[in-house]
Design an enzyme around this catalytic site. Sequence first.
Site, PDB file in Angstrom:
ATOM      1  N   LYS A 164       0.686  -1.103   0.010  1.00  0.00           N
ATOM      2  CA  LYS A 164      -0.113   0.129  -0.119  1.00  0.00           C
ATOM      3  C   LYS A 164       0.860   1.055  -0.082  1.00  0.00           C
ATOM      4  O   LYS A 164       1.046   1.870   1.050  1.00  0.00           O
ATOM      5  CB  LYS A 164      -0.854   0.017   1.281  1.00  0.00           C
ATOM      6  CG  LYS A 164      -2.121   0.871   0.940  1.00  0.00           C
ATOM      7  CD  LYS A 164      -3.023   0.445   2.080  1.00  0.00           C
ATOM      8  CE  LYS A 164      -4.220   1.662   2.311  1.00  0.00           C
ATOM      9  NZ  LYS A 164      -4.997   1.908   1.345  1.00  0.00           N
TER      10      LYS A 164
HETATM   11  N1  PMP Z   1      -7.932  -1.720  -2.613  1.00  0.00           N
HETATM   12  C1  PMP Z   1      -7.422  -0.313  -2.435  1.00  0.00           C
HETATM   13  C2  PMP Z   1      -6.630   0.199  -3.553  1.00  0.00           C
HETATM   14  C3  PMP Z   1      -7.501   0.313  -1.435  1.00  0.00           C
HETATM   15  O1  PMP Z   1      -6.818   1.561  -1.273  1.00  0.00           O
HETATM   16  C4  PMP Z   1      -8.035  -0.281  -0.195  1.00  0.00           C
HETATM   17  C5  PMP Z   1      -8.174   0.431   1.161  1.00  0.00           C
HETATM   18  N2  PMP Z   1      -7.087   0.129   1.807  1.00  0.00           N
HETATM   19  C6  PMP Z   1      -8.642  -1.672  -0.293  1.00  0.00           C
HETATM   20  C7  PMP Z   1      -8.625  -2.104  -1.702  1.00  0.00           C
HETATM   21  C8  PMP Z   1      -9.260  -2.241   0.841  1.00  0.00           C
HETATM   22  O2  PMP Z   1      -8.518  -2.596   1.676  1.00  0.00           O
HETATM   23  P1  PMP Z   1      -8.876  -2.900   3.110  1.00  0.00           P
HETATM   24  O3  PMP Z   1     -10.185  -3.953   3.212  1.00  0.00           O
HETATM   25  O4  PMP Z   1      -7.517  -3.439   3.779  1.00  0.00           O
HETATM   26  O5  PMP Z   1      -9.048  -1.485   3.743  1.00  0.00           O
END
Ligand code: PMP
Length: 310
Positions: A164
């Site tokens: 991320k």
């Molecule tokens: N995809 C992207 C590109 C994101 O930024 C997020 C948010 N973090 C998610 C999916 C969902 O991830 P999570 O369920 O861990 O928040």
Amino acid sequence: MPQPTKKIWMDGKFVAWEKANVHFLTHALHYGSGVFEGIRAYRTISGKYAIFRLKDHVRRMFHSAKTLEMSLTHNEHEICNAIIRTVRVNEKACAGADSIYIRPLVYYGYGKLGLDPTGAEVNIGIACWPWGAYLGDKAQKSGISATSSFLKRMYSTPEIAHAKITGHYSNSILAKHDAHRKGYDEAIMYDLHGRVAEGTGENIFIVKNGKLITPPAGSILLGITRDTLIKIARDFRIPVLVKFFGKRQLYNADEAFLCGTAAEITPIRETDDKKIGKSCPGRITELLRELYLDIVHGKIAKYENWLDYV
Ligand code: PMP
């Protein structure tokens, strides 16, 4: 603008919200060399806040930091504690909100410019503030409109795609802005092979003939909400297929929804002006949405181990 709270944790110290600034020559500001998380704490039925899957989020942030070859001055356990303390310090300023959003960020800081970050400090900050559903409370009940973006989900190698990293979000920013400009709520991003990947900041599921389908690892962020839903669905004997699907399958799905820490579970009512399924939200989407919200609010004992009370 996030609603200001009291303090932001920066490299081991609490700094007043309005004084939490960085230098203009911060490396991450110039090159997108930061990694971050979005985490939520919910006010549970006991009245106390609990952070949902805190250790999993922090583990993913450390994995992202390792991908960017950052050496951190704190370990995972210390960052978990710092996050809990940040929520505690700001709890009053959140005035009993149902949910507090937590944003930790690790970034290459001051000390070096040029792409090789060797010599730049590695800094960590944690902020939190009250925040409702990212795509809106109404959207969670009646669904959103989405549009297929011509911008691809950022990709280099699966390993890097799974991190991320702040710099990954430039296509998502453009896709989201473009969707809004055209009157849609959200953009769907595709991978380099034209398969559905995810939303701009959410993962995606479709439902077909009673089965859930979500794209596999590779060109997506391995979302913690996605993982949570796969586990709950299997516990409730809803079959889950982790496999690629394309635009046609999305159009012909019985149900579709986006999921993420910020967006929670948000049904997709229509994509590219085509209505999805017979009614929105569909039965399985609604069941999962209700279960998810019950779990994060501490209403289902079986999933208590996902909660860290503040
Ligand atoms: N995809 C992207 C590109 C994101 O930024 C997020 C948010 N973090 C998610 C999916 C969902 O991830 P999570 O369920 O861990 O928040």
